[in-house]
Structure formats: C-alpha cells, structure tokens
Design an enzyme around this catalytic site. Structure first.
Site, PDB file in Angstrom:
ATOM      1  N   ASN A  60       0.689  -1.278  -0.003  1.00 57.63           N
ATOM      2  CA  ASN A  60      -0.145  -0.019   0.040  1.00 57.63           C
ATOM      3  C   ASN A  60       0.904   1.425  -0.011  1.00 57.63           C
ATOM      4  O   ASN A  60       0.310   2.299   0.223  1.00 57.63           O
ATOM      5  CB  ASN A  60      -0.941   0.055   1.417  1.00 57.63           C
ATOM      6  CG  ASN A  60      -1.838  -1.206   1.011  1.00 57.63           C
ATOM      7  OD1 ASN A  60      -2.342  -1.343  -0.002  1.00 57.63           O
ATOM      8  ND2 ASN A  60      -2.100  -1.838   2.219  1.00 57.63           N
ATOM      9  N   SER A 107       4.508   4.904  -4.887  1.00 57.11           N
ATOM     10  CA  SER A 107       4.624   6.284  -4.909  1.00 57.11           C
ATOM     11  C   SER A 107       4.635   7.126  -3.705  1.00 57.11           C
ATOM     12  O   SER A 107       5.288   7.978  -3.229  1.00 57.11           O
ATOM     13  CB  SER A 107       3.776   6.904  -6.134  1.00 57.11           C
ATOM     14  OG  SER A 107       3.955   6.078  -7.253  1.00 57.11           O
ATOM     15  N   GLU A 112      12.293   4.294  -8.948  1.00 56.01           N
ATOM     16  CA  GLU A 112      13.146   5.519  -8.438  1.00 56.01           C
ATOM     17  C   GLU A 112      12.211   6.686  -8.593  1.00 56.01           C
ATOM     18  O   GLU A 112      12.832   7.830  -9.055  1.00 56.01           O
ATOM     19  CB  GLU A 112      14.592   5.436  -9.183  1.00 56.01           C
ATOM     20  CG  GLU A 112      15.648   6.013  -8.521  1.00 56.01           C
ATOM     21  CD  GLU A 112      15.999   5.572  -7.269  1.00 56.01           C
ATOM     22  OE1 GLU A 112      15.503   4.642  -6.953  1.00 56.01           O
ATOM     23  OE2 GLU A 112      16.297   6.704  -6.564  1.00 56.01           O
TER      24      GLU A 112
HETATM   25  C1  FAD Z   1      11.578  -4.644 -11.135  1.00 55.73           C
HETATM   26  C2  FAD Z   1      11.353  -3.728  -9.851  1.00 55.73           C
HETATM   27  C3  FAD Z   1      12.390  -3.546  -8.965  1.00 55.73           C
HETATM   28  C4  FAD Z   1      11.881  -2.740  -7.946  1.00 55.73           C
HETATM   29  N1  FAD Z   1      13.005  -2.616  -6.931  1.00 55.73           N
HETATM   30  C5  FAD Z   1      12.852  -2.087  -5.790  1.00 55.73           C
HETATM   31  C6  FAD Z   1      13.607  -1.940  -4.597  1.00 55.73           C
HETATM   32  O1  FAD Z   1      14.805  -2.430  -4.717  1.00 55.73           O
HETATM   33  N2  FAD Z   1      13.230  -1.464  -3.335  1.00 55.73           N
HETATM   34  C7  FAD Z   1      12.082  -0.870  -3.298  1.00 55.73           C
HETATM   35  O2  FAD Z   1      11.706  -0.448  -2.136  1.00 55.73           O
HETATM   36  N3  FAD Z   1      11.072  -0.949  -4.305  1.00 55.73           N
HETATM   37  C8  FAD Z   1      11.366  -1.529  -5.547  1.00 55.73           C
HETATM   38  N4  FAD Z   1      10.417  -1.157  -6.550  1.00 55.73           N
HETATM   39  C9  FAD Z   1       9.205  -0.711  -6.393  1.00 55.73           C
HETATM   40  C10 FAD Z   1       8.945   0.714  -7.452  1.00 55.73           C
HETATM   41  O3  FAD Z   1       9.830   1.692  -6.611  1.00 55.73           O
HETATM   42  C11 FAD Z   1       7.699   0.983  -7.200  1.00 55.73           C
HETATM   43  O4  FAD Z   1       6.887  -0.035  -8.059  1.00 55.73           O
HETATM   44  C12 FAD Z   1       7.351   2.293  -7.599  1.00 55.73           C
HETATM   45  O5  FAD Z   1       7.904   3.294  -6.811  1.00 55.73           O
HETATM   46  C13 FAD Z   1       5.807   2.591  -7.990  1.00 55.73           C
HETATM   47  O6  FAD Z   1       5.119   2.384  -7.014  1.00 55.73           O
HETATM   48  P1  FAD Z   1       3.681   1.293  -7.280  1.00 55.73           P
HETATM   49  O7  FAD Z   1       4.047   0.174  -7.986  1.00 55.73           O
HETATM   50  O8  FAD Z   1       3.122   1.170  -5.845  1.00 55.73           O
HETATM   51  O9  FAD Z   1       2.992   2.182  -8.132  1.00 55.73           O
HETATM   52  P2  FAD Z   1       1.782   3.196  -7.716  1.00 55.73           P
HETATM   53  O10 FAD Z   1       2.356   4.230  -6.817  1.00 55.73           O
HETATM   54  O11 FAD Z   1       0.584   2.485  -7.357  1.00 55.73           O
HETATM   55  O12 FAD Z   1       1.279   4.028  -9.163  1.00 55.73           O
HETATM   56  C14 FAD Z   1       0.518   3.373  -9.977  1.00 55.73           C
HETATM   57  C15 FAD Z   1       0.485   4.651 -11.041  1.00 55.73           C
HETATM   58  O13 FAD Z   1      -0.219   5.718 -10.448  1.00 55.73           O
HETATM   59  C16 FAD Z   1       0.490   6.935 -10.720  1.00 55.73           C
HETATM   60  N5  FAD Z   1       0.504   7.755  -9.665  1.00 55.73           N
HETATM   61  C17 FAD Z   1       0.544   7.643  -8.280  1.00 55.73           C
HETATM   62  N6  FAD Z   1       0.686   8.540  -7.381  1.00 55.73           N
HETATM   63  C18 FAD Z   1       0.369   9.507  -8.429  1.00 55.73           C
HETATM   64  C19 FAD Z   1       0.246  11.045  -8.530  1.00 55.73           C
HETATM   65  N7  FAD Z   1       0.327  11.730  -7.284  1.00 55.73           N
HETATM   66  N8  FAD Z   1       0.314  11.774  -9.451  1.00 55.73           N
HETATM   67  C20 FAD Z   1      -0.099  11.267 -10.621  1.00 55.73           C
HETATM   68  N9  FAD Z   1       0.231   9.798 -11.045  1.00 55.73           N
HETATM   69  C21 FAD Z   1       0.393   9.014  -9.686  1.00 55.73           C
HETATM   70  C22 FAD Z   1       2.069   6.452 -10.897  1.00 55.73           C
HETATM   71  O14 FAD Z   1       2.910   7.108 -11.646  1.00 55.73           O
HETATM   72  C23 FAD Z   1       1.693   4.957 -11.829  1.00 55.73           C
HETATM   73  O15 FAD Z   1       1.415   5.402 -12.881  1.00 55.73           O
HETATM   74  C24 FAD Z   1      10.774  -2.087  -7.574  1.00 55.73           C
HETATM   75  C25 FAD Z   1       9.762  -2.437  -8.606  1.00 55.73           C
HETATM   76  C26 FAD Z   1       9.889  -3.032  -9.679  1.00 55.73           C
HETATM   77  C27 FAD Z   1       8.962  -3.555 -10.700  1.00 55.73           C
END
Ligand code: FAD
Length: 384
Positions: free
Chosen positions: A129, A132, A363
């Site tokens: 949960n 971003s 990132e």
């Molecule tokens: C292969 C891989 C490696 C990773 N490695 C790591 C790691 O080593 N350590 C770690 O901690 N995490 C890691 N991550 C997690 C990654 O950093 C997150 O997936 C990323 O930050 C996005 O979060 P979410 O997937 O929850 O997407 P969400 O935050 O749910 O976003 C979904 C969509 O909504 C959009 N969105 C969200 N908020 C807003 C807003 N305010 N305004 C406009 N658009 C918005 C986003 O841009 C996206 O398009 C990894 C992910 C992957 C897939």
C-alpha cells in the site's frame, strides 16, 4: 557515437566495464534470460570486477568512486544487460544509506565485506500500500527492551531473497514522513522471510521479491541515522539514484542504436541495404537525436549533483524522466528497424525493450518526477 569528455580515469573505467560487459557478461545473457532467475555467476563477475565494492569510501577499504564512475558503469552494463545494472543499483542504494548515516561499530566490518564483494545488500522501502506514496508505509519498528522489533511486508525488493542484508524503512512514529526510520537488518535473522518472487516482463535475471519481517529482533544500534529521520535520509542522495536510472536508460538507448545501425547496414531488401531507404534513415536519425539529448541531460544532471548546484534536483528528475522515455522509444524503434528479427530472441533488442520499461516506473515514476518538476517550478502555486 560520441562519448563523454570526462576525466581520463573515468573513461578508463568505462573501457574496463565495456570489455567486461562484452567479454564476460554477454555470453551469460541468453542462458540467464531463458532461466529467468537470479544468477550467482553474474554476481561473481560483478564482484570480481570490484563493482559491488565501488560504493564503499576509501576509509573503509573502498575506492571513493564519484557519481561519474557510477554513471559510466550503468551506461556500459546496460548496453549489454540491464539486469546487471539493477542488481548493482539495489545493492548500492542499500549501502549508501549505511555509508552516509550509520555510526555503530558494525559499520566498519560490514563495509569491509561490501568492499571485498562478499556482501550483497537490498533496499526495502516499497510496500503493497505504499509505492509512490512512500510516506504512507506501514511496517513498524518498536522498542522491545534494549532492542528493536520490526514487523511488516515489503514488496518488489530488488535482490530480495538473495541479499545478505536489507536496509529497511519502517514506521517508528505517527507523523507520516517524520515518523519513519531506517534499519540495518541481516537477512538471516529469525523472522525475515521471503515471499513471492515476481515473474517479470524484463530484468529477468534480477530477483524481485516480497520480504516479510515477522517480529524481527535487531540490536538497538541497528538504527541507521536518527529515529524519525529515515525519510529525509533517503531523500539525501535521491538525485544520485535518479541520475543512475537515467544512465541505465541511456545505456539501453545507446545499445539499441548501435544494433539498429549495424543491422540496417547489413540487411538487404529490394536489392539494397535497408540503410539506403530514407524512411529508415530518418527513424534511425531520430533515435540518435533522442539518445544524444538524453546523454547531454544525464551528464549535465550528474555534474549539477556533484557540484551541489541549486538546480540539481530538477535536472536529476528531468534526466530520469527524459532518458527513461528515450530508452523506451529508442528500444521500440530498434525492434522496428530489425523487423521480425527484432521481435525474436536471436537479437538482444527485444530484451532491451522489455528492460527499458521499468525505468519509467522505479526510482519515482515518471508521473511523480513530472509532479516534482512542476512543484520546483511553481512552488506553493502547484499545491494550491
Ligand atoms: C522490477 C522492480 C524492482 C523494484 N525494486 C525496488 C527496490 O529495490 N526497493 C524498493 O523499495 N522498491 C522497488 N520497486 C518498487 C518501485 O519503486 C515501485 O513499483 C514504484 O515506486 C511505483 O510504486 P507502485 O508500483 O506502488 O505504483 P503506484 O504508486 O501504485 O502507481 C501506479 C500509477 O499511478 C501513478 N501515480 C501514483 N501517484 C500519483 C500522483 N500523485 N500523480 C500522478 N500519478 C500518480 C503512478 O505514476 C503509476 O503510473 C521495484 C519495482 C519493480 C517493478
């Protein structure tokens, strides 16, 4: 293509990593992609080349590499195998927090083992949960006697399940951002459990896993930095992380451009090299324009971060966003230039296209970067 005019030692490092990527890593790629598993063999190549240890400062037995060195390593590895770059960034980000903020006795011995390449780290922030919206994370660390007890679920953790330690962000107070603290957690502590290992579109040789912390007890001195300071600590150096993802994307774009030029210079249709067709020339010219623009912005952002210029944050977000969008579009166009051959696994452009996508997501997604850039430009007006 042009390469950066950076100090000689950085360009020597570039050559060393290029040779490593072409000579030692390229032969492993097809097998790793086929198995779609973390590769100890790849890790050994990265370790033997000293790339795991380059994050450690000289006073702890490392080399004090600057951001330019990290950029060229990302670029050169990503031309050939972006998986290798991701294994390194997950490890480097975990270590950087410890280098910058840990003060306890264990720091010296941990960093010595990182410097020698024996120890791999993972950076555990994201939760089901809290992606971003990282400040909304729910993992908790509580004082229990003279120790900490950590409970929570982390998701999408690069090097999850294969790392020797995790740098974990957990909640120690109720304030959203100011209630978070960072911790050093050894992977073999009771209660550290690996959940699902993700099956991914790209980066197939990197481990991306759920990690569960079930009442994991750690000594009090495993707090990294200050209690409640974890979020701000993570933000220190976030520009570097964004520049590295830009460099990773730049490497993908450059690798794709090189392959598109090589293929189009050989492939014949209608009795001519396809490079002779203007329709294809313009496609490749646009790929080159985008790649060179991404290179300039990435290098400029790196210089701004190194110099601590006030516009560094904006440039790092701009470089990350632009270069990752370029990586996606140039890799897609490279598949087009190779036609059917681009779509099958005989040539690596299909892998580079799949690997390019994540750079628009991790990132800080590109939507979040654009939001940060707008806030930087508009100040309070962007929030009202
Ligand atoms: C292969 C891989 C490696 C990773 N490695 C790591 C790691 O080593 N350590 C770690 O901690 N995490 C890691 N991550 C997690 C990654 O950093 C997150 O997936 C990323 O930050 C996005 O979060 P979410 O997937 O929850 O997407 P969400 O935050 O749910 O976003 C979904 C969509 O909504 C959009 N969105 C969200 N908020 C807003 C807003 N305010 N305004 C406009 N658009 C918005 C986003 O841009 C996206 O398009 C990894 C992910 C992957 C897939």
């Amino acid at each position: 293509m042009l390469i950066g005019s950076w100090p000689e030692e950085v360009e020597l490092l570039r050559k060393m990593v290029r040779d490593l990527a072409v000579g030692r890593i390229a032969p492993l790629v097809a097998g790793i992609e086929e198995r779609a598993e973390f590769s100890q063999e790849l890790l050994a190549v990265l370790r033997d080349a000293g790339l795991l240890g380059m994050v450690v400062p000289e006073r702890f037995g490392g080399v004090d590499a600057d951001l330019r060195s990290f950029v060229v390593v990302m670029e050169e590895l990503s031309k050939v195998f972006p998986t290798a770059s991701t294994v390194l960034t997950g490890h480097w980000f975990a270590c950087k927090q410890i280098v910058r903020f840990a003060e306890a006795d264990w720091k010296a011995s941990l960093l010595a083992s990182v410097a020698s390449g024996e120890t791999l780290g993972a950076f555990a922030l994201t939760e089901p949960n809290a992606g971003s919206d990282l400040a909304g994370l729910q993992s908790r660390a509580r004082h229990v006697g003279d120790q900490w007890s950590i409970s929570g679920q982390k998701r999408f953790i690069t090097n999850g399940g294969v790392a020797d330690f995790y740098t974990v962000l957990a909640r120690t107070g109720e304030n959203r951002a100011h209630g978070l603290s960072a911790f050093y957690v050894e992977a073999d502590r009771p209660g550290v459990n690996v959940g699902r290992v993700e099956k991914k579109m790209g980066l197939r040789g990197s481990a991306t896993a759920e990690i569960y912390f079930d009442e994991v007890t750690i000594p009090f001195d495993h707090l990294v930095g200050t209690e409640g300071g974890g979020f701000q600590q993570m933000m220190t150096g976030i520009e570097e992380g964004r520049v590295l993802v830009a460099a990773l994307s730049l490497g993908i774009a450059t690798g794709c451009l090189d392959q598109a030029i090589a293929y189009a210079s050989e492939r014949e249709q209608f009795g001519k090299k396809i490079a002779a067709f203007q329709g294809l020339q313009f496609l490749v010219a646009d790929m080159a324009i985008q790649t060179e623009a991404a290179r300039s912005l990435t290098y400029d952002a790196a210089e701004a971060v190194i110099a601590g210029r006030p516009e560094a944050a904006l440039l790092a977000s701009a470089a990350k966003t632009f270069a990752s969008d370029v990586g996606m579009s140039v890799s897609t166009d490279a598949v087009q230039v190779l036609g059917g051959s681009g779509y099958v696994t005989d040539f690596p452009v299909e892998m580079l296209m799949r690997d390019a996508k994540i750079n628009q997501i991790y990132e800080g997604t590109n939507q979040i970067q654009r939001m940060l850039i707008a806030r930087n430009l508009f100040g309070d007006a962007a929030r009202s």
